[in-house]
Write a protein that holds these residues in place. Structure first.
Motif, PDB file in Angstrom:
ATOM      1  N   GLY A  56       0.794  -1.225   0.000  1.00  0.00           N
ATOM      2  CA  GLY A  56       0.000   0.000   0.000  1.00  0.00           C
ATOM      3  C   GLY A  56       0.822   1.268   0.000  1.00  0.00           C
ATOM      4  O   GLY A  56       0.269   2.365  -0.178  1.00  0.00           O
ATOM      5  N   GLN A  57       2.135   1.133   0.173  1.00  0.00           N
ATOM      6  CA  GLN A  57       2.974   2.339   0.234  1.00  0.00           C
ATOM      7  C   GLN A  57       3.130   2.941  -1.160  1.00  0.00           C
ATOM      8  O   GLN A  57       3.322   2.237  -2.156  1.00  0.00           O
ATOM      9  N   THR A  96       5.118   9.072  -8.161  1.00  0.00           N
ATOM     10  CA  THR A  96       3.980   9.743  -8.782  1.00  0.00           C
ATOM     11  C   THR A  96       4.353  10.150 -10.202  1.00  0.00           C
ATOM     12  O   THR A  96       5.541  10.261 -10.536  1.00  0.00           O
ATOM     13  N   GLY A  97       3.349  10.378 -11.027  1.00  0.00           N
ATOM     14  CA  GLY A  97       3.604  10.771 -12.402  1.00  0.00           C
ATOM     15  C   GLY A  97       3.750   9.555 -13.299  1.00  0.00           C
ATOM     16  O   GLY A  97       3.712   8.402 -12.858  1.00  0.00           O
ATOM     17  N   MET A  98       3.982   9.810 -14.590  1.00  0.00           N
ATOM     18  CA  MET A  98       4.043   8.737 -15.575  1.00  0.00           C
ATOM     19  C   MET A  98       5.465   8.454 -16.050  1.00  0.00           C
ATOM     20  O   MET A  98       5.667   7.726 -17.031  1.00  0.00           O
ATOM     21  N   ASP A  99       6.454   9.024 -15.377  1.00  0.00           N
ATOM     22  CA  ASP A  99       7.843   8.801 -15.788  1.00  0.00           C
ATOM     23  C   ASP A  99       8.356   7.422 -15.385  1.00  0.00           C
ATOM     24  O   ASP A  99       9.353   6.952 -15.916  1.00  0.00           O
ATOM     25  N   PHE A 100       7.667   6.767 -14.423  1.00  0.00           N
ATOM     26  CA  PHE A 100       8.127   5.464 -13.928  1.00  0.00           C
ATOM     27  C   PHE A 100       7.090   4.391 -14.241  1.00  0.00           C
ATOM     28  O   PHE A 100       5.891   4.682 -14.351  1.00  0.00           O
ATOM     29  N   LYS A 149      -0.080   7.104  -9.722  1.00  0.00           N
ATOM     30  CA  LYS A 149       0.790   6.670  -8.632  1.00  0.00           C
ATOM     31  C   LYS A 149       1.204   5.208  -8.828  1.00  0.00           C
ATOM     32  O   LYS A 149       0.450   4.415  -9.388  1.00  0.00           O
ATOM     33  N   ILE A 150       2.379   4.884  -8.337  1.00  0.00           N
ATOM     34  CA  ILE A 150       2.817   3.485  -8.299  1.00  0.00           C
ATOM     35  C   ILE A 150       2.811   3.052  -6.841  1.00  0.00           C
ATOM     36  O   ILE A 150       3.406   3.707  -5.979  1.00  0.00           O
TER      37      ILE A 150
END
Length: 239
Positions: free
Chosen positions: A15-16, A20-24, A36-37
């Motif tokens: 759950g952690q 954030t974002g789409m770079d990863f 979020k990942i």
């Protein structure tokens, strides 16, 4: 713009939020929720370029096609050996999959591998029912003799091996030991003497125990050089 919220080798919980974002990009042990990942399991973060995955801290061995494993002959019939590889189901090694061109019908197959023998084999098939087929046809696949066997958690095997085999190669070189690592966590060590084997065992246990330690390669190298030098000095004193 993406943002990493953790560092490589950080310990995270289910759950952690990891980024954030789409770079990863999410990989094993993670999933994407909107931008979020999120972690799905307890483990150590591994960041490789844009990929973020979680390496579990502990876990049982799950056989995969292509794995090299070390196992013990547990049973046999007229044409197959049944091999304990540390999984719920024994693996099966057919007489057609050993490095012998032809075995006549009725031959006592124990002359090749007998009960209690240790072998290095490769998994060439895992069925949907988790039935595991082994082969002994390939470089380095063979019966093991002499030496000793130790066990580490299968999830620690990648760290023991190191990037492109760098860690285990260093242990081999500095201890003058032959070492074979099974993906199932069994490791065979054969040195020129028992003391060298013991140092190799200590080094491998150190790697498995301190998986998350920074600069681990340098620390293991320092440990090995110190232990081997101490052994050399002891031999010289006795001479």
């Amino acid at each position: 713009m993406g943002e990493l919220l953790i560092k490589d080798k950080d310990i995270v919980i289910p759950g952690q939020e990891l980024a954030t974002g789409m770079d990863f990009l999410p990989a094993t042990g993670t999933y994407r929720d909107s931008d979020k990942i999120i972690a799905t399991q307890l483990g150590s973060v591994s960041i490789n370029g844009r990929l973020i995955k979680i390496i579990p801290l502990n876990g049982r061995y799950i056989p995969k096609r292509g794995d090299t494993v070390i196992g013990k002959i547990k049973d046999m019939n007229f044409s197959n050996w049944f091999v304990d590889i540390g999984y719920a189901n024994d693996a099966v090694l057919s007489s057609k999959e050993i490095s012998v061109d032809y075995i006549e019908r009725g031959t006592d197959i124990s002359q090749y591998y007998d009960l209690g023998d240790l072998i290095v084999a490769k998994i060439y098939n895992v069925s949907k029912q988790k039935l595991i087929d082994l082969t002994m046809r390939g470089p380095g696949l063979r019966k093991l003799s002499e030496g000793r066997i130790i066990k580490v958690s299968s999830v620690k095997v990648p760290r023991v091996i190191g990037k492109e085999g760098s860690m285990i190669s260093m242990v081999k070189e500095l201890t003058n030991c032959k070492i074979m690592v099974g993906q199932n966590g069994l490791i065979w060590i054969n040195g020129e003497n028992g003391t060298n084997e013991l140092v190799a065992v200590e080094a491998i246990e150190m790697i498995a125990e301190k998986t998350q330690t920074s600069n681990l390669t340098e620390k293991v190298k320092e440990f090995l050089e110190k232990r081997m030098q101490g052994m050399k000095e002891n031999v010289q004193e006795k001479a």
